[in-house]
Motif scaffolding. Structure first.
Motif, PDB file in Angstrom:
ATOM      1  N   ASN A 277       0.861  -1.197   0.000  1.00 44.72           N
ATOM      2  CA  ASN A 277       0.000   0.000   0.000  1.00 44.72           C
ATOM      3  C   ASN A 277       0.895   1.244   0.000  1.00 44.72           C
ATOM      4  O   ASN A 277       2.118   1.133   0.119  1.00 44.72           O
ATOM      5  CB  ASN A 277      -0.966   0.008   1.202  1.00 44.72           C
ATOM      6  N   ALA A 278       0.271   2.390  -0.120  1.00 43.29           N
ATOM      7  CA  ALA A 278       1.056   3.633  -0.203  1.00 43.29           C
ATOM      8  C   ALA A 278       1.770   3.917   1.112  1.00 43.29           C
ATOM      9  O   ALA A 278       2.896   4.406   1.125  1.00 43.29           O
ATOM     10  CB  ALA A 278       0.143   4.801  -0.561  1.00 43.29           C
ATOM     11  N   THR A 279       1.109   3.611   2.220  1.00 41.91           N
ATOM     12  CA  THR A 279       1.708   3.907   3.524  1.00 41.91           C
ATOM     13  C   THR A 279       3.005   3.121   3.707  1.00 41.91           C
ATOM     14  O   THR A 279       4.033   3.678   4.098  1.00 41.91           O
ATOM     15  CB  THR A 279       0.712   3.558   4.653  1.00 41.91           C
TER      16      THR A 279
ATOM     17  N   TYR B 281      -0.838  13.940   5.505  1.00 44.54           N
ATOM     18  CA  TYR B 281      -1.699  12.828   5.936  1.00 44.54           C
ATOM     19  C   TYR B 281      -1.167  12.261   7.259  1.00 44.54           C
ATOM     20  O   TYR B 281       0.050  12.090   7.419  1.00 44.54           O
ATOM     21  CB  TYR B 281      -1.641  11.764   4.836  1.00 44.54           C
TER      22      TYR B 281
ATOM     23  N   PRO C  12       2.073  15.647   0.472  1.00 43.66           N
ATOM     24  CA  PRO C  12       1.196  15.045  -0.541  1.00 43.66           C
ATOM     25  C   PRO C  12       0.855  16.031  -1.654  1.00 43.66           C
ATOM     26  O   PRO C  12       0.640  17.215  -1.381  1.00 43.66           O
ATOM     27  CB  PRO C  12      -0.079  14.709   0.262  1.00 43.66           C
TER      28      PRO C  12
ATOM     29  N   ILE D 234      -1.932  15.918  -3.424  1.00 43.93           N
ATOM     30  CA  ILE D 234      -3.333  16.235  -3.120  1.00 43.93           C
ATOM     31  C   ILE D 234      -3.616  15.592  -1.767  1.00 43.93           C
ATOM     32  O   ILE D 234      -3.291  14.418  -1.553  1.00 43.93           O
ATOM     33  CB  ILE D 234      -4.292  15.638  -4.178  1.00 43.93           C
ATOM     34  N   ALA D 235      -4.214  16.368  -0.866  1.00 43.76           N
ATOM     35  CA  ALA D 235      -4.467  15.832   0.476  1.00 43.76           C
ATOM     36  C   ALA D 235      -5.639  14.865   0.445  1.00 43.76           C
ATOM     37  O   ALA D 235      -6.467  14.898  -0.477  1.00 43.76           O
ATOM     38  CB  ALA D 235      -4.776  16.980   1.430  1.00 43.76           C
ATOM     39  N   THR D 236      -5.721  14.045   1.481  1.00 42.07           N
ATOM     40  CA  THR D 236      -6.819  13.085   1.565  1.00 42.07           C
ATOM     41  C   THR D 236      -8.162  13.806   1.689  1.00 42.07           C
ATOM     42  O   THR D 236      -9.189  13.302   1.253  1.00 42.07           O
ATOM     43  CB  THR D 236      -6.594  12.110   2.747  1.00 42.07           C
TER      44      THR D 236
ATOM     45  N   ASP E 208       4.166  12.192  -1.723  1.00 40.14           N
ATOM     46  CA  ASP E 208       3.040  11.285  -1.535  1.00 40.14           C
ATOM     47  C   ASP E 208       2.059  11.576  -2.673  1.00 40.14           C
ATOM     48  O   ASP E 208       1.356  12.585  -2.647  1.00 40.14           O
ATOM     49  CB  ASP E 208       2.414  11.550  -0.161  1.00 40.14           C
TER      50      ASP E 208
ATOM     51  N   CYS F 167      -0.395   9.583  -3.569  1.00 40.82           N
ATOM     52  CA  CYS F 167      -1.467   8.605  -3.370  1.00 40.82           C
ATOM     53  C   CYS F 167      -2.775   9.042  -4.041  1.00 40.82           C
ATOM     54  O   CYS F 167      -3.453   8.235  -4.667  1.00 40.82           O
ATOM     55  CB  CYS F 167      -1.663   8.455  -1.866  1.00 40.82           C
ATOM     56  N   GLN F 168      -3.122  10.326  -3.912  1.00 37.16           N
ATOM     57  CA  GLN F 168      -4.380  10.809  -4.519  1.00 37.16           C
ATOM     58  C   GLN F 168      -4.133  11.405  -5.903  1.00 37.16           C
ATOM     59  O   GLN F 168      -5.082  11.831  -6.563  1.00 37.16           O
ATOM     60  CB  GLN F 168      -5.048  11.873  -3.623  1.00 37.16           C
TER      61      GLN F 168
ATOM     62  N   THR G 271      -0.765   4.400  -4.352  1.00 36.12           N
ATOM     63  CA  THR G 271      -1.585   3.228  -4.039  1.00 36.12           C
ATOM     64  C   THR G 271      -2.343   2.775  -5.286  1.00 36.12           C
ATOM     65  O   THR G 271      -2.485   3.518  -6.246  1.00 36.12           O
ATOM     66  CB  THR G 271      -2.541   3.570  -2.871  1.00 36.12           C
TER      67      THR G 271
ATOM     68  N   ARG H  42      -5.664   1.330  -5.274  1.00 36.90           N
ATOM     69  CA  ARG H  42      -7.126   1.260  -5.257  1.00 36.90           C
ATOM     70  C   ARG H  42      -7.852   2.575  -5.487  1.00 36.90           C
ATOM     71  O   ARG H  42      -9.066   2.584  -5.630  1.00 36.90           O
ATOM     72  CB  ARG H  42      -7.603   0.678  -3.923  1.00 36.90           C
ATOM     73  N   LYS H  43      -7.144   3.690  -5.458  1.00 38.41           N
ATOM     74  CA  LYS H  43      -7.837   4.988  -5.537  1.00 38.41           C
ATOM     75  C   LYS H  43      -7.992   5.372  -7.013  1.00 38.41           C
ATOM     76  O   LYS H  43      -8.660   4.650  -7.758  1.00 38.41           O
ATOM     77  CB  LYS H  43      -7.086   6.020  -4.702  1.00 38.41           C
TER      78      LYS H  43
HETATM   79  C1  LIG Z   1      -2.837  11.598   0.810  1.00 40.04           C
HETATM   80  C2  LIG Z   1      -2.794  10.162   1.224  1.00 40.04           C
HETATM   81  N1  LIG Z   1      -1.616   9.592   1.506  1.00 40.04           N
HETATM   82  C3  LIG Z   1      -1.515   8.305   1.880  1.00 40.04           C
HETATM   83  C4  LIG Z   1      -2.627   7.514   2.001  1.00 40.04           C
HETATM   84  C5  LIG Z   1      -2.463   6.089   2.444  1.00 40.04           C
HETATM   85  O1  LIG Z   1      -2.667   5.189   1.392  1.00 40.04           O
HETATM   86  P1  LIG Z   1      -2.815   3.633   1.707  1.00 40.04           P
HETATM   87  O2  LIG Z   1      -4.097   3.485   2.457  1.00 40.04           O
HETATM   88  O3  LIG Z   1      -2.797   2.956   0.381  1.00 40.04           O
HETATM   89  O4  LIG Z   1      -1.664   3.234   2.552  1.00 40.04           O
HETATM   90  C6  LIG Z   1      -3.892   8.057   1.739  1.00 40.04           C
HETATM   91  C7  LIG Z   1      -5.096   7.231   1.897  1.00 40.04           C
HETATM   92  O5  LIG Z   1      -6.196   7.708   2.027  1.00 40.04           O
HETATM   93  C8  LIG Z   1      -3.975   9.413   1.317  1.00 40.04           C
HETATM   94  O6  LIG Z   1      -5.151   9.974   1.027  1.00 40.04           O
END
Ligand SMILES: Cc1ncc(COP(=O)(O)O)c(C=O)c1O
Length: 394
Positions: free
Chosen positions: A81-83, A108, A157, A159-161, A186, A188-189, A209, A211-212
């Motif tokens: 996963n991204a984390t 995040y 990041p 783009i923020a979550t 990051d 991820c988004q 990641t 799945r997004k």
């Molecule tokens: C900005 C951002 N970074 C990291 C993550 C973590 O991604 P993952 O759940 O694949 O580890 C998210 C997940 O929502 C996110 O929105």
């Protein structure tokens, strides 16, 4: 873009109005097939044997990601996963007491907590880059912060979550490079939603990641590490895939970014990630980004017409993540109300726990998050807007 085809490829749209693409987007058929076919093969042939038959497709995962972000395949590690991908980069950096990490208010919590942990364990210092008047990283403030020679890392990041601005990552990358400071992005988004080119950005490391916005399966992600850095970076964890024993007392690390991977992984999901990247590339990332921005601004316009709704997005460049609050109920109530009573509209809730600094600065506890993807339609947006207009008072 051929929206009818996009929707025909996406079985989920027949049952729902899905605006939780920033949580997990609906998978298209080629991804579902790649994952389920491989699970069938594992059941028929055995897990190792099935993977052996997919050697070329598994190699293609790295080639496809390389094409997606303009990197070499050997600069990519596929991680669950991204984390964890981000952790593998961050915790492997040789940060010492007094080293300064710069991040944004939009960071995040999954990344922010590791900063606090290394503050505690290694004595690093964390500094927050102030925002400009649009709520995005202030470039002059970053330039000033980078004058301190103790700055070792810029990490934030794109783009923020919880939505917000698309950060000016190319300018941030240029400033970090000019100061000789590492840049961990990051994405991820961002990956799958907008063009992400590691050469143009100038980031040294990037985590994402599956799945997004990429529309791959859950439990998959990847890490990019620039070749020159990768060869000098010893991963915080090693196994017999990342390294090999030379004698009973010595080991050697592999030369490529797979040194950040571990051996056992979900092969079906990895093939699904490859299929998702191939699918995204076949649609074209630039047209997808245009369509997402078009739909997001249509949604913002519709929401702005509802008296009880307040839009919460900031930034000069905005993404497909649309956030708002509703006077008639909390974000959690909005989410449950939209999902229930045969409406089957998926939105999600972003709370202050995942982006604490940003939410505190804006005096928000939680926001509703409606994140659009290219396969959504104006009609679906109108359905959401009509539902929100009639939300009863809690
Ligand atoms: C900005 C951002 N970074 C990291 C993550 C973590 O991604 P993952 O759940 O694949 O580890 C998210 C997940 O929502 C996110 O929105």
């Amino acid at each position: 873009m051929n929206i009818e085809q996009l929707r025909a490829d996406t079985p989920g749209v027949a049952h729902l109005v899905h605006f939780n693409n920033a949580g997990a987007a609906l998978m298209p058929e080629p991804v579902i097939e790649a994952v389920t076919n491989h699970l069938q093969q594992e059941a028929r042939l055995g897990g190792y044997e099935a993977a052996g038959q997919q050697a070329a497709a598994l190699d293609n995962v790295y080639n496809a990601i390389g094409r997606l972000i303009n990197a070499q395949p050997d600069e990519i590690a596929v991680i669950e996963n991204a984390t964890r991908a981000w952790d593998m980069a961050f915790y492997s950096l040789p940060l010492r007491p007094g080293d300064v990490v710069l991040t944004s208010t939009t960071e995040y919590a999954g990344n922010y907590i590791p900063y606090l942990q290394l503050k505690k364990l290694r004595g690093i210092e964390l500094r927050i880059i102030p925002n400009d008047e649009h709520g995005q990283v202030s470039l002059p403030a970053l330039k000033t912060l980078l004058e301190d020679e103790r700055v070792a890392l810029v990490s934030l990041p794109v783009i923020a979550t919880n939505g917000g601005p698309v950060q000016p990552i190319e300018q941030i990358g240029a400033l970090a490079r000019a100061a000789g400071v590492l840049f961990l992005l990051d994405a991820c988004q961002g990956v799958g939603q907008m063009p992400i080119d590691v050469k143009r950005i100038g980031c040294h490391m990037l985590a994402a990641t599956s799945r997004k916005y990429l529309r791959g399966p859950r439990g998959m992600g990847f890490l990019y590490v620039e070749k020159a850095l990768c060869q000098n970076l010893e991963p915080v964890f090693l196994d017999l895939h990342a390294a090999s024993l030379q004698t009973p007392d010595t080991f050697s690390l592999r030369g490529d970014a797979k040194r950040f991977e571990n051996w056992e992984c979900n092969v079906a999901a990895k093939l699904g990630l490859g299929a998702a990247v191939d699918y995204a590339l076949a649609q074209g990332i630039e047209p997808m980004w245009q369509r997402i921005q078009h739909l997001a601004s249509h949604l913002r316009e519709r929401l702005a017409m509802i008296p009880a709704v307040t839009l919460q997005d900031q930034g000069t460049l905005q993404s497909g993540i649309v956030t708002f609050t509703h006077r008639h109920g909390s974000a959690t109530q909005v989410q449950h109300w939209l999902a229930g009573q045969a409406k089957r509209i998926n939105v999600s809730t972003s709370t202050f726990r995942s982006t604490m600094l940003d939410m505190q600065q804006r005096d928000l506890l939680e926001v509703s998050r409606a994140s659009v993807h290219a396969y959504n339609t104006e009609a679906e947006i109108d359905t959401l807007a009509a539902a929100l207009t009639h939300l009863p008072r809690a």
